[in-house]
Design an enzyme around this catalytic site. Structure first.
Site, PDB file in Angstrom:
ATOM      1  N   LYS A 197      -0.555  -5.302  66.459  1.00  0.00           N
ATOM      2  CA  LYS A 197       0.676  -4.781  65.858  1.00  0.00           C
ATOM      3  C   LYS A 197       0.534  -3.272  65.607  1.00  0.00           C
ATOM      4  CE  LYS A 197       3.676  -5.235  61.862  1.00  0.00           C
ATOM      5  NZ  LYS A 197       3.917  -5.855  60.576  1.00  0.00           N
ATOM      6  N   GLU A 203     -11.645  -3.763  66.145  1.00  0.00           N
ATOM      7  CA  GLU A 203     -12.158  -4.800  67.038  1.00  0.00           C
ATOM      8  C   GLU A 203     -11.376  -4.839  68.346  1.00  0.00           C
ATOM      9  OE1 GLU A 203     -11.339  -5.119  63.857  1.00  0.00           O
ATOM     10  OE2 GLU A 203     -12.573  -6.588  62.792  1.00  0.00           O
ATOM     11  N   GLY A 254       1.772  -9.765  60.695  1.00  0.00           N
ATOM     12  CA  GLY A 254       0.779 -10.181  61.692  1.00  0.00           C
ATOM     13  C   GLY A 254       0.587 -11.691  61.737  1.00  0.00           C
ATOM     14  N   ARG A 255       0.412 -12.305  60.570  1.00  0.00           N
ATOM     15  CA  ARG A 255       0.120 -13.755  60.556  1.00  0.00           C
ATOM     16  C   ARG A 255       1.378 -14.598  60.768  1.00  0.00           C
ATOM     17  NH1 ARG A 255      -0.962 -11.079  55.993  1.00  0.00           N
ATOM     18  NH2 ARG A 255       0.189 -11.536  54.081  1.00  0.00           N
ATOM     19  N   GLU A 340      -4.653 -15.191  53.425  1.00  0.00           N
ATOM     20  CA  GLU A 340      -4.280 -13.770  53.483  1.00  0.00           C
ATOM     21  C   GLU A 340      -2.926 -13.568  52.782  1.00  0.00           C
ATOM     22  OE1 GLU A 340      -3.462 -11.214  57.222  1.00  0.00           O
ATOM     23  OE2 GLU A 340      -5.580 -10.886  56.885  1.00  0.00           O
ATOM     24  N   HIS A 371     -18.023 -36.880  60.194  1.00  0.00           N
ATOM     25  CA  HIS A 371     -19.477 -36.941  60.380  1.00  0.00           C
ATOM     26  C   HIS A 371     -20.146 -35.671  59.875  1.00  0.00           C
ATOM     27  CE1 HIS A 371     -19.163 -40.676  62.662  1.00  0.00           C
ATOM     28  NE2 HIS A 371     -17.994 -40.174  63.036  1.00  0.00           N
ATOM     29  N   LYS A 509     -12.764  -2.411  55.566  1.00  0.00           N
ATOM     30  CA  LYS A 509     -12.531  -1.587  56.766  1.00  0.00           C
ATOM     31  C   LYS A 509     -12.955  -0.142  56.498  1.00  0.00           C
ATOM     32  CE  LYS A 509      -8.445  -3.965  58.688  1.00  0.00           C
ATOM     33  NZ  LYS A 509      -7.017  -3.850  58.938  1.00  0.00           N
TER      34      LYS A 509
HETATM   35  O1  F6P Z   1      -2.331  -6.789  64.937  1.00  0.00           O
HETATM   36  P1  F6P Z   1      -3.270  -5.822  64.321  1.00  0.00           P
HETATM   37  O2  F6P Z   1      -2.576  -4.607  63.808  1.00  0.00           O
HETATM   38  O3  F6P Z   1      -4.376  -5.459  65.271  1.00  0.00           O
HETATM   39  O4  F6P Z   1      -3.919  -6.487  63.062  1.00  0.00           O
HETATM   40  C1  F6P Z   1      -4.707  -7.639  63.159  1.00  0.00           C
HETATM   41  C2  F6P Z   1      -4.900  -8.308  61.852  1.00  0.00           C
HETATM   42  O5  F6P Z   1      -5.541  -7.447  60.930  1.00  0.00           O
HETATM   43  C3  F6P Z   1      -5.025  -7.633  59.626  1.00  0.00           C
HETATM   44  O6  F6P Z   1      -4.236  -6.535  59.309  1.00  0.00           O
HETATM   45  C4  F6P Z   1      -6.095  -7.747  58.598  1.00  0.00           C
HETATM   46  O7  F6P Z   1      -7.061  -8.667  58.930  1.00  0.00           O
HETATM   47  C5  F6P Z   1      -4.172  -8.896  59.748  1.00  0.00           C
HETATM   48  O8  F6P Z   1      -3.205  -8.999  58.797  1.00  0.00           O
HETATM   49  C6  F6P Z   1      -3.658  -8.744  61.128  1.00  0.00           C
HETATM   50  O9  F6P Z   1      -3.136  -9.927  61.588  1.00  0.00           O
END
Ligand code: F6P
Length: 540
Positions: A197, A203, A254-255, A340, A371, A509
């Site tokens: 987003k 990452e 995002g979620r 979250e 199990h 972060k």
């Molecule tokens: O879509 P982005 O901006 O890479 O963010 C990924 C995720 O990182 C967060 O901002 C924090 O973990 C989430 O809310 C989000 O889904």
């Protein structure tokens, strides 16, 4: 936009009193014995999802008070504010309109933009699915909300996926996630979808850069054709060298984004028609949530039950046990959705909350969990409400025929029997008295029978909810996910928190950014002794 917090409603004190007088002593076995209609009374059919709430520690008076609590917190007004697009994510000044993404044309705000974006994304997905696209592997790179939803849905809807088209999900900054995926790829036949987003997530950018480097080194050409992005930051995606970006809006959290262009890998896997069915299932649940009276409103009931358990019984976690292997990623998805969203310690005005919020949500597909950790659910010292999800009819696909089909059908019956047995065992338990009358051939002969019986007894009275789907298909999955989204909304609304920000991920972060160069330089000045010691060990 100010709504009363749950503890400001008179029903809060009444619930505390009700808990002391009755809730704390509530016994499910006695309730079933006294109420022949308990199953009928406490079960309901919502769109695509049948719910049995009868094995919960709840009685008519509890529900009356919980409904009063919801009314006192103006749940209805809060719900309307979300659907209408008011900026209920007030700490970021944003609307929360994932429901608009699944609304039929004209039925919700931003309809024209949403329909145009959906049509463009689905057309692209179909072009990737077309025989002449030459694409065999789609690698989706994203994390958190830009990964968990699409990965969970693609896994769940395998039976609807295009054969021969392989979907891979890479999320972790750990190269052990990306490297094995790359080993299987032919650059000429691979499409990378970079999903972020913000397009700033460490990452995702690291994996995207590594994928691009691999692509070029492996002889790939035409990055513009083999890399696309799904992001609301089209400028950053362009800077990365991506020409095709499917954009979306800041009012999609995002979620809550799998319904948006972030769902591109889902659409590529299952096709436009099935993707629309996923949206339709979610919309059916949206309408139910918006219109059904609270007492017959499944997301509301589940959210109210969550408040009852978390704030009155003091239960700190909830286990999710989907009895369908396709839903094995559902617990991970729900962890982000719920924890979250509702893992917050201050109310909307920033005041510290005097009560608990999000429970720990965890689980594993059944029967595997049986199990592993079910021992603790049955005999441990903590009471953990369990949510079972069962699917009546399996979908093994047309390629499963003959004896295999018969065997798998039989296995499905075993799966369902296990699911029923677990909720029954949690509820019934087994007294020491009952255990005394049982044979225990594997018990040590050196122990007294009473000691053995104590080890073999179960407290019972452990609550669970069972959700039933007729079959796991795009529509029912859409409804199930929307059910969870709204249930999280309900508890968050009553707790008076902002369920739609996530400041709690920021500190780590920021510290990571400052530690990163130190791992290179070895500079530990000003660090606490533990972090400094670990950093030095990692460099040694
Ligand atoms: O879509 P982005 O901006 O890479 O963010 C990924 C995720 O990182 C967060 O901002 C924090 O973990 C989430 O809310 C989000 O889904």
């Amino acid at each position: 936009m100010s709504y009363p917090r749950c503890d400001q409603s008179p029903a809060w004190a009444a619930l505390q009193d009700h808990y002391r007088r009755s809730g704390a002593q509530f016994d499910l076995r006695a309730a079933f014995a006294a109420e022949p209609e308990r199953f009928a009374q406490w079960s309901l059919q919502a769109p695509e999802v049948f719910a049995d709430l009868s094995k919960n520690r709840i009685e008519a008076a509890t529900l009356d008070l919980l409904v009063q609590l919801a009314e006192g917190c103006q749940l209805g007004a809060q719900r309307e504010a979300m659907f209408k697009g008011e900026p209920i994510n007030h700490t970021e000044g944003r609307a929360v309109l994932h429901t608009a993404l699944r609304a039929p044309a004209g039925a919700a705000p931003f309809s024209d933009e949403v329909q145009a974006s959906l049509a463009r994304m689905l057309a692209f997905a179909e072009s990737v699915r077309a025989a002449d696209s030459g694409i065999r592997d789609v690698v989706h790179i994203g994390i958190g909300g830009s990964d968990l939803g699409p990965a969970m849905v693609v896994q769940a809807l395998q039976a609807f996926a295009k054969p021969g088209l392989r979907l891979h999900f890479v999320s972790n900054v750990d190269g052990h996630d990306l490297a094995p995926v790359l080993r299987e790829l032919d650059p000429a036949r691979t499409l990378f979808v970079i999903a972020s987003k913000t397009f700033t997530t460490q990452e995702t950018l690291a994996n995207a850069l590594a994928a691009k480097a691999w692509f070029l080194a492996a002889g790939g050409s035409d990055v513009g054709r083999h890399f696309v992005a799904t992001s609301s930051n089209t400028a950053a995606a362009a800077e990365f060298g991506i020409h095709t970006t499917f954009g979306f809006w800041d009012w999609v959290g995002g979620r809550y984004s799998l319904w948006s262009v972030i769902g591109l890998p889902i659409a590529i896997a299952i096709g436009a028609e099935h993707f629309r069915a996923l949206l339709a299932g979610a919309w059916a649940m949206d309408e139910h949530f918006r219109a059904a009276p609270l007492r017959q409103n499944l997301p509301a009931l589940l959210g109210l039950l969550d408040i009852w358990y978390r704030n009155f019984h003091g239960f700190t976690s909830r286990s999710v046990a989907p009895y369908h292997q396709g839903l094995k990623r559902l617990p991970a998805y729900l962890q982000q959705l719920e924890m979250e969203s509702n893992g917050k310690g201050v109310d909307r005005e920033g005041q510290a909350l005097p009560y608990g919020t999000s429970p720990v949500v965890w689980g594993e597909a059944g029967t595997n969990g049986q199990h592993a950790y079910f021992q603790m659910l049955h005999q441990g010292t903590d009471v953990i409400p369990v949510e079972f999800i069962a699917v009546k009819t399996p979908t093994h696909g047309p390629q499963v025929t003959g004896e295999l089909a018969e065997r798998l059908a039989d296995q499905h019956v075993k799966l369902l029997a296990n699911c029923l047995a677990q909720s029954q065992a949690l509820m019934q338990g087994k007294s020491v008295e009952e255990a005394l009358h049982e044979r225990a051939p594997t018990a040590s002969k050196s122990l007294g029978v009473l000691t053995v019986a104590r080890h073999r007894s179960f407290p019972g009275n452990r609550p669970s909810t069972t959700l039933l789907l007729e079959t796991l298909n795009p529509r029912s999955l859409g409804a199930l996910i929307a059910l969870y989204e709204h249930r999280v909304f309900v508890s968050g609304a009553l707790w008076g928190i902002n369920s739609f920000d996530q400041w709690g991920v920021e500190l780590g972060k920021a510290l990571c950014s400052s530690l990163l160069p130190r791992l290179g330089s070895g500079d530990v000045a000003g660090l606490d002794a533990s972090t400094a010691g670990l950093l030095q060990k990692l460099r040694a």
